[in-house]
Design a protein around this motif. Structure first.
Motif, PDB file in Angstrom:
ATOM      1  N   PHE A  35       0.846  -1.191   0.000  1.00  0.00           N
ATOM      2  CA  PHE A  35       0.000   0.000   0.000  1.00  0.00           C
ATOM      3  C   PHE A  35       0.882   1.241   0.000  1.00  0.00           C
ATOM      4  CE2 PHE A  35      -2.281   3.256   2.615  1.00  0.00           C
ATOM      5  CZ  PHE A  35      -3.248   3.570   1.669  1.00  0.00           C
ATOM      6  N   PHE A  36       0.612   2.149  -0.945  1.00  0.00           N
ATOM      7  CA  PHE A  36       1.341   3.415  -1.014  1.00  0.00           C
ATOM      8  C   PHE A  36       0.346   4.561  -1.029  1.00  0.00           C
ATOM      9  CE2 PHE A  36       4.032   0.337  -3.375  1.00  0.00           C
ATOM     10  CZ  PHE A  36       5.130   0.344  -2.534  1.00  0.00           C
ATOM     11  N   ARG A  37       0.734   5.630  -0.312  1.00  0.00           N
ATOM     12  CA  ARG A  37      -0.147   6.794  -0.263  1.00  0.00           C
ATOM     13  C   ARG A  37       0.654   8.033  -0.623  1.00  0.00           C
ATOM     14  NH1 ARG A  37      -3.523   7.115   5.100  1.00  0.00           N
ATOM     15  NH2 ARG A  37      -1.415   6.652   5.816  1.00  0.00           N
ATOM     16  N   ASP A  38       0.218   8.711  -1.651  1.00  0.00           N
ATOM     17  CA  ASP A  38       0.757   9.998  -2.120  1.00  0.00           C
ATOM     18  C   ASP A  38       2.109   9.891  -2.844  1.00  0.00           C
ATOM     19  OD1 ASP A  38      -1.448  11.488  -1.352  1.00  0.00           O
ATOM     20  OD2 ASP A  38      -0.726  11.635   0.699  1.00  0.00           O
ATOM     21  N   LYS A  39       3.072   9.136  -2.312  1.00  0.00           N
ATOM     22  CA  LYS A  39       4.345   9.027  -3.035  1.00  0.00           C
ATOM     23  C   LYS A  39       5.139   7.838  -2.522  1.00  0.00           C
ATOM     24  CE  LYS A  39       6.805  12.265   0.028  1.00  0.00           C
ATOM     25  NZ  LYS A  39       7.595  13.509   0.070  1.00  0.00           N
ATOM     26  N   LEU A  40       6.089   7.396  -3.356  1.00  0.00           N
ATOM     27  CA  LEU A  40       6.989   6.313  -2.965  1.00  0.00           C
ATOM     28  C   LEU A  40       8.211   6.909  -2.262  1.00  0.00           C
ATOM     29  CD1 LEU A  40       6.892   4.203  -6.248  1.00  0.00           C
ATOM     30  CD2 LEU A  40       5.967   3.520  -4.053  1.00  0.00           C
ATOM     31  N   PRO A  41       8.679   6.283  -1.195  1.00  0.00           N
ATOM     32  CA  PRO A  41       9.863   6.825  -0.500  1.00  0.00           C
ATOM     33  C   PRO A  41      11.117   6.696  -1.365  1.00  0.00           C
ATOM     34  CG  PRO A  41       9.245   4.695   0.411  1.00  0.00           C
ATOM     35  CD  PRO A  41       8.159   5.072  -0.547  1.00  0.00           C
ATOM     36  N   LEU A  42      12.027   7.680  -1.247  1.00  0.00           N
ATOM     37  CA  LEU A  42      13.279   7.623  -2.004  1.00  0.00           C
ATOM     38  C   LEU A  42      14.174   6.525  -1.455  1.00  0.00           C
ATOM     39  CD1 LEU A  42      14.016  11.456  -2.335  1.00  0.00           C
ATOM     40  CD2 LEU A  42      13.118   9.904  -4.084  1.00  0.00           C
ATOM     41  N   ALA A  43      15.059   6.035  -2.292  1.00  0.00           N
ATOM     42  CA  ALA A  43      15.955   4.949  -1.890  1.00  0.00           C
ATOM     43  C   ALA A  43      16.967   5.446  -0.862  1.00  0.00           C
ATOM     44  CB  ALA A  43      16.681   4.396  -3.107  1.00  0.00           C
ATOM     45  N   THR A  44      17.282   4.597   0.095  1.00  0.00           N
ATOM     46  CA  THR A  44      18.298   4.921   1.101  1.00  0.00           C
ATOM     47  C   THR A  44      19.677   4.607   0.545  1.00  0.00           C
ATOM     48  OG1 THR A  44      18.253   2.713   2.070  1.00  0.00           O
ATOM     49  CG2 THR A  44      16.646   4.332   2.914  1.00  0.00           C
ATOM     50  N   THR A  45      20.706   5.059   1.256  1.00  0.00           N
ATOM     51  CA  THR A  45      22.094   4.797   0.842  1.00  0.00           C
ATOM     52  C   THR A  45      22.367   3.298   0.801  1.00  0.00           C
ATOM     53  OG1 THR A  45      22.771   6.875   1.873  1.00  0.00           O
ATOM     54  CG2 THR A  45      24.511   5.287   1.370  1.00  0.00           C
ATOM     55  N   THR A  46      21.828   2.590   1.806  1.00  0.00           N
ATOM     56  CA  THR A  46      22.019   1.139   1.871  1.00  0.00           C
ATOM     57  C   THR A  46      21.389   0.456   0.666  1.00  0.00           C
ATOM     58  OG1 THR A  46      21.971   1.242   4.290  1.00  0.00           O
ATOM     59  CG2 THR A  46      21.608  -0.911   3.271  1.00  0.00           C
ATOM     60  N   GLU A  47      20.185   0.915   0.289  1.00  0.00           N
ATOM     61  CA  GLU A  47      19.476   0.316  -0.851  1.00  0.00           C
ATOM     62  C   GLU A  47      20.211   0.593  -2.156  1.00  0.00           C
ATOM     63  OE1 GLU A  47      14.965   0.579   1.087  1.00  0.00           O
ATOM     64  OE2 GLU A  47      15.697   2.154  -0.270  1.00  0.00           O
ATOM     65  N   ILE A  48      20.780   1.809  -2.271  1.00  0.00           N
ATOM     66  CA  ILE A  48      21.539   2.151  -3.483  1.00  0.00           C
ATOM     67  C   ILE A  48      22.794   1.289  -3.578  1.00  0.00           C
ATOM     68  CG2 ILE A  48      22.861   3.973  -4.612  1.00  0.00           C
ATOM     69  CD1 ILE A  48      20.834   5.970  -3.464  1.00  0.00           C
ATOM     70  N   ALA A  49      23.461   1.077  -2.414  1.00  0.00           N
ATOM     71  CA  ALA A  49      24.675   0.251  -2.393  1.00  0.00           C
ATOM     72  C   ALA A  49      24.358  -1.186  -2.794  1.00  0.00           C
ATOM     73  CB  ALA A  49      25.307   0.291  -1.001  1.00  0.00           C
ATOM     74  N   ALA A  50      23.224  -1.694  -2.320  1.00  0.00           N
ATOM     75  CA  ALA A  50      22.833  -3.056  -2.672  1.00  0.00           C
ATOM     76  C   ALA A  50      22.538  -3.169  -4.157  1.00  0.00           C
ATOM     77  CB  ALA A  50      21.608  -3.468  -1.852  1.00  0.00           C
ATOM     78  N   ALA A  51      21.964  -2.111  -4.727  1.00  0.00           N
ATOM     79  CA  ALA A  51      21.625  -2.140  -6.145  1.00  0.00           C
ATOM     80  C   ALA A  51      22.862  -2.049  -7.024  1.00  0.00           C
ATOM     81  CB  ALA A  51      20.663  -0.993  -6.471  1.00  0.00           C
ATOM     82  N   ALA A  52      23.944  -1.474  -6.494  1.00  0.00           N
ATOM     83  CA  ALA A  52      25.150  -1.274  -7.296  1.00  0.00           C
ATOM     84  C   ALA A  52      25.731  -2.596  -7.778  1.00  0.00           C
ATOM     85  CB  ALA A  52      26.186  -0.497  -6.485  1.00  0.00           C
ATOM     86  N   ALA A  53      25.514  -3.644  -6.987  1.00  0.00           N
ATOM     87  CA  ALA A  53      26.070  -4.947  -7.368  1.00  0.00           C
ATOM     88  C   ALA A  53      25.421  -5.508  -8.626  1.00  0.00           C
ATOM     89  CB  ALA A  53      25.897  -5.934  -6.203  1.00  0.00           C
ATOM     90  N   TYR A  54      24.253  -4.982  -8.975  1.00  0.00           N
ATOM     91  CA  TYR A  54      23.512  -5.516 -10.129  1.00  0.00           C
ATOM     92  C   TYR A  54      23.296  -4.442 -11.203  1.00  0.00           C
ATOM     93  CZ  TYR A  54      22.616  -9.013  -6.598  1.00  0.00           C
ATOM     94  OH  TYR A  54      22.785  -9.946  -5.608  1.00  0.00           O
TER      95      TYR A  54
END
Length: 726
Positions: A35-54
């Motif tokens: 469930f999302f209301r009004d907007k999606l939260p921005l990615a955190t530093t940890t989430e960006i670091a995890a995404a960097a591997a892919y």
């Protein structure tokens, strides 16, 4: 994984219905969705670091994006159409602003975070940005169902390249519906959601079936299976539920009516059908019954109605429980007039009476077939609403009373014309439901067929009427031109403008006119016109000079038979003043009704005792020939005629005026031929009662020729004479 739907809600029609949809959607994603209301939260530093591997070597290249995406999917043991998702990511990078790298990492982080939760559905409320729209679309490509409520506030949707692939739902309203999702009672809302789902499943099952006055009792005894097959359908579990809902008001022949009711009620003893019999007034809920209902929230009328509906649980009968819950919500919505307390009272009654009649608090309700509710006797508005409620719940319902005073309220409160209302001609107090048969008479097949034929043919809609079908009439004097008199004169009542039938009362359009003068002074044409007006049912009176009277007539004997302008009909009918006691009751009642109508009409220029005594005296002394005409008068057919020819100088007497007005109210066509143009009936008759047509010449001292009233002998015509014996 196959693609799932993507629906965008830009508007709605019914706020309450849409609010229920939002809550149901919210509840559904609590189990296996997001469930999302009004907007999606921005990615955190940890989430960006995890995404960097892919991260793709080239985040504008679809194949590179797919390669990185597949690596992540394998690590999470997830399966989806990676090529389709990668294509959407690449498209987002190209369309969501100059900072392509930022867009890539934002949507990739969202995808990795939320797809890892393995949602089956996403419910998003708000005005999504273009990035968020691409994210929702890539989740759809990954096999997630999307419910997106924007209220039309999402300007970026117009720039979204896949907008034509999204189903958009609109409506008359687009204001935001306020729902406090943070404090919502999930348990209660889950019950409401289940109730709404059950209502959607079962509500269309109940279908009112048509019956007839003659066949209602037989139809009610048909089994569920027999009814479905009779309607040309296949009987299966969960198939349609055809129910009968009828009112039988009045009675015909008392003995036959009594035996039919007894036979009907006794028929349930040997059948599998349950009879819920109601004869006494349904009392309002008592203190214990209200307490048993529990606390009902009144924060809003909708919440209150939903809470009342949730109270209904017919153990062992989930289908009828769902039907009852849905029927209660529908009915209380219909009955809401802005006063919440009124709706609460109706709700308490309907739920309490349902429990009383089904005994659902004590026993499991496991009906083998469609139960029948039989309500007998006088009825209140609330009780009529209860019968409508029970019909919508899937019960057969029949309301029976011989008292036709109940007709008006039954018709007035016939919600959606759901009840078929059948009238029988007689009326009496309801009394108790008969328990002893009358031996002399029993309804035969022919009798029942005749009653059914009466209902079909003689209901007024087809313009076909049984002889002497109506016991009473109301005269409607027509405003016509002089020429129209000749056109209408021979027409039957039912073919005239103004003819109408309402229950047992028929409106008879008649003519009441004074013809002053002679057209062009043509005497021959004048007398021929009168001759053409004569019919077998015509009373022709040649006005003679008034006789001298020996003082005023003493009418004091009539003063004990009326009070405040109201005639005591029963007292007068049983008195020695009633010269019509030998006539049929139908005709006596009709005449007395017209005497009162004459007193109330204002047509006579009299008041007080003079008015009442004159009407009673002259109204009770019509000659036998007039009474015979009245007895033969069938209000839907040929209309009796009264023609006066007045060539003298005397005005009409009080007797002539009173009887003329009464004949008008009886329904007679009346013409007053006055070649002199002098006053006559104006002496005591108000000008509002009749029309006057004035010709261009007045003539005096005319000698009236001898007129012959035509015979009604059927052999008097040309063919009658031709084939007459002898």
């Amino acid at each position: 994984m196959a693609e799932i739907g993507f629906k965008r809600y830009a508007g709605y029609d019914n706020e309450d219905v849409f609010r229920g949809f939002l809550i149901d959607s919210f509840i559904s994603v609590q189990k296996d969705g997001l469930f999302f209301r009004d907007k999606l939260p921005l990615a955190t530093t940890t989430e960006i670091a995890a995404a960097a591997a892919y991260t793709a070597a080239n985040f504008e290249d679809t194949d590179a994006i797919k390669q990185g995406l597949n690596a992540w999917l394998n690590s999470q043991r997830l399966q989806c159409d990676s090529a389709a998702v990668a294509a959407v990511i690449a498209e987002a990078v190209q369309n969501c602003g100059a900072n392509k790298k930022n867009t890539y990492f934002v949507v990739l982080c969202w995808l990795m975070k939320y797809l890892a939760a393995k949602p089956k559905r996403i419910f998003y409320i708000g005005a999504a940005t273009l990035r968020e729209l691409f994210f929702l679309y890539m989740m759809k490509a990954a096999g997630v169902d999307i419910i997106y409520v924007s209220y039309g506030e999402d300007a970026d949707f117009l720039n979204f390249s896949h907008r034509n692939e999204i189903t958009t739902v609109t409506g008359a309203k687009n204001m935001r519906v306020q729902v406090d999702f943070d404090n919502i009672d999930l348990s209660r809302e889950a019950q409401l959601s289940s109730m709404r789902a059950a209502a959607e499943k079962f509500s269309s099952l109940v279908q009112r079936a048509d019956t007839t006055a003659a066949g209602i009792f037989e139809d009610l005894m048909l089994s569920h299976k027999e009814r479905v097959i009779k309607r040309g359908n296949v009987y299966t579990d969960g198939c349609e539920i055809p129910v009968y809902f009828a009112g039988l008001i009045g009675y015909d022949e008392e003995a036959v009516y009594t035996n039919m009711l007894i036979k009907f009620k006794e028929g349930f003893a040997g059948s599998k059908k349950q009879l819920i019999f109601i004869e006494k007034t349904l009392d309002n809920p008592n203190a214990d019954e209200v307490k048993a209902l529990g606390a009902i929230p009144r924060t809003s009328t909708k919440d209150m109605i939903d809470a009342l509906a949730l109270l209904i649980k017919l153990n062992g009968d989930p289908a009828r429980t769902a039907l009852a819950q849905n029927a209660l919500r529908e009915m209380l919505d219909e009955l809401f007039n802005g006063n919440q307390t009124v709706v609460m009272n109706y709700g308490n009654k309907l739920v309490t009476w349902l429990y009383r009649c089904t005994q659902a608090r004590k026993y499991a309700v496991q009906y083998e077939d469609i139960p029948t509710v039989l309500y007998y006797g006088d009825i209140s508005q609330s009780e009529l609403f209860f019968l409508h409620f029970m019909s919508r719940c899937g019960f057969d319902v029949i309301y029976i009373t011989p008292n036709k005073n109940m007709l008006d309220i039954t018709v007035d409160k016939n919600l959606g014309n759901r009840m078929q209302i059948f009238q029988l001609p007689q009326s009496k107090e309801s009394g108790k439901y008969p328990d002893k048969p009358v031996k002399m008479k029993m309804a035969t097949v022919a009798y029942s067929a005749e009653r059914e034929l009466d209902t079909m043919l003689y209901n007024g809609e087809a313009g076909i009427f049984r002889s002497f079908q109506f016991p009473n009439s109301q005269a409607v004097t027509l405003k016509t031109t002089f020429e129209e008199i000749g056109i209408l004169w021979g027409h039957e009542s039912k073919f005239r403008t103004g003819f109408a039938v309402n229950g047992n009362l028929v409106s008879v359009p008649n003519i009441f006119a004074k013809i002053s003068g002679v057209k062009d002074g043509n005497q021959n044409a004048y007398w021929d016109e009168i001759r053409d007006r004569l019919t077998p049912e015509t009373t022709l009176i040649i006005k003679e000079p008034n006789r001298a009277t020996d003082g005023d007539l003493d009418l004091s004997a009539y003063r004990g038979y009326y009070r405040n302008g109201e005639i005591d009909t029963e007292k007068l009918k049983n008195s020695t003043l009633n010269r019509y006691s030998y006539l049929p009751d139908r005709l006596q009642d009709f005449i007395f009704f017209k005497l009162q109508e004459a007193a109330d009409s204002g047509f006579l220029k009299l008041q007080g005792d003079d008015l009442m005594c004159s009407i009673l005296h002259y109204g009770l002394s019509f000659d036998k020939e007039t009474l015979k005409i009245l007895q033969r008068f069938d209000f839907t057919k040929q209309i009796p005629k009264l023609i006066y020819i007045d060539t003298v100088e005397d005005t009409f007497t009080l007797e002539e005026c009173v009887r003329t007005v009464l004949c008008n109210l009886f329904g007679f066509d009346i013409l007053i031929y006055t070649p002199t143009g002098y006053r006559n009936l104006e002496t005591f008759v108000d000008s509002r009662a009749f029309e006057e047509h004035t010709m261009n010449e007045f003539m005096y001292n005319l000698e009236v020729p001898k007129f012959k009233i035509p015979s009604d002998d059927k052999n008097s015509g040309f063919f009658g004479k031709l084939f007459r014996k002898g």
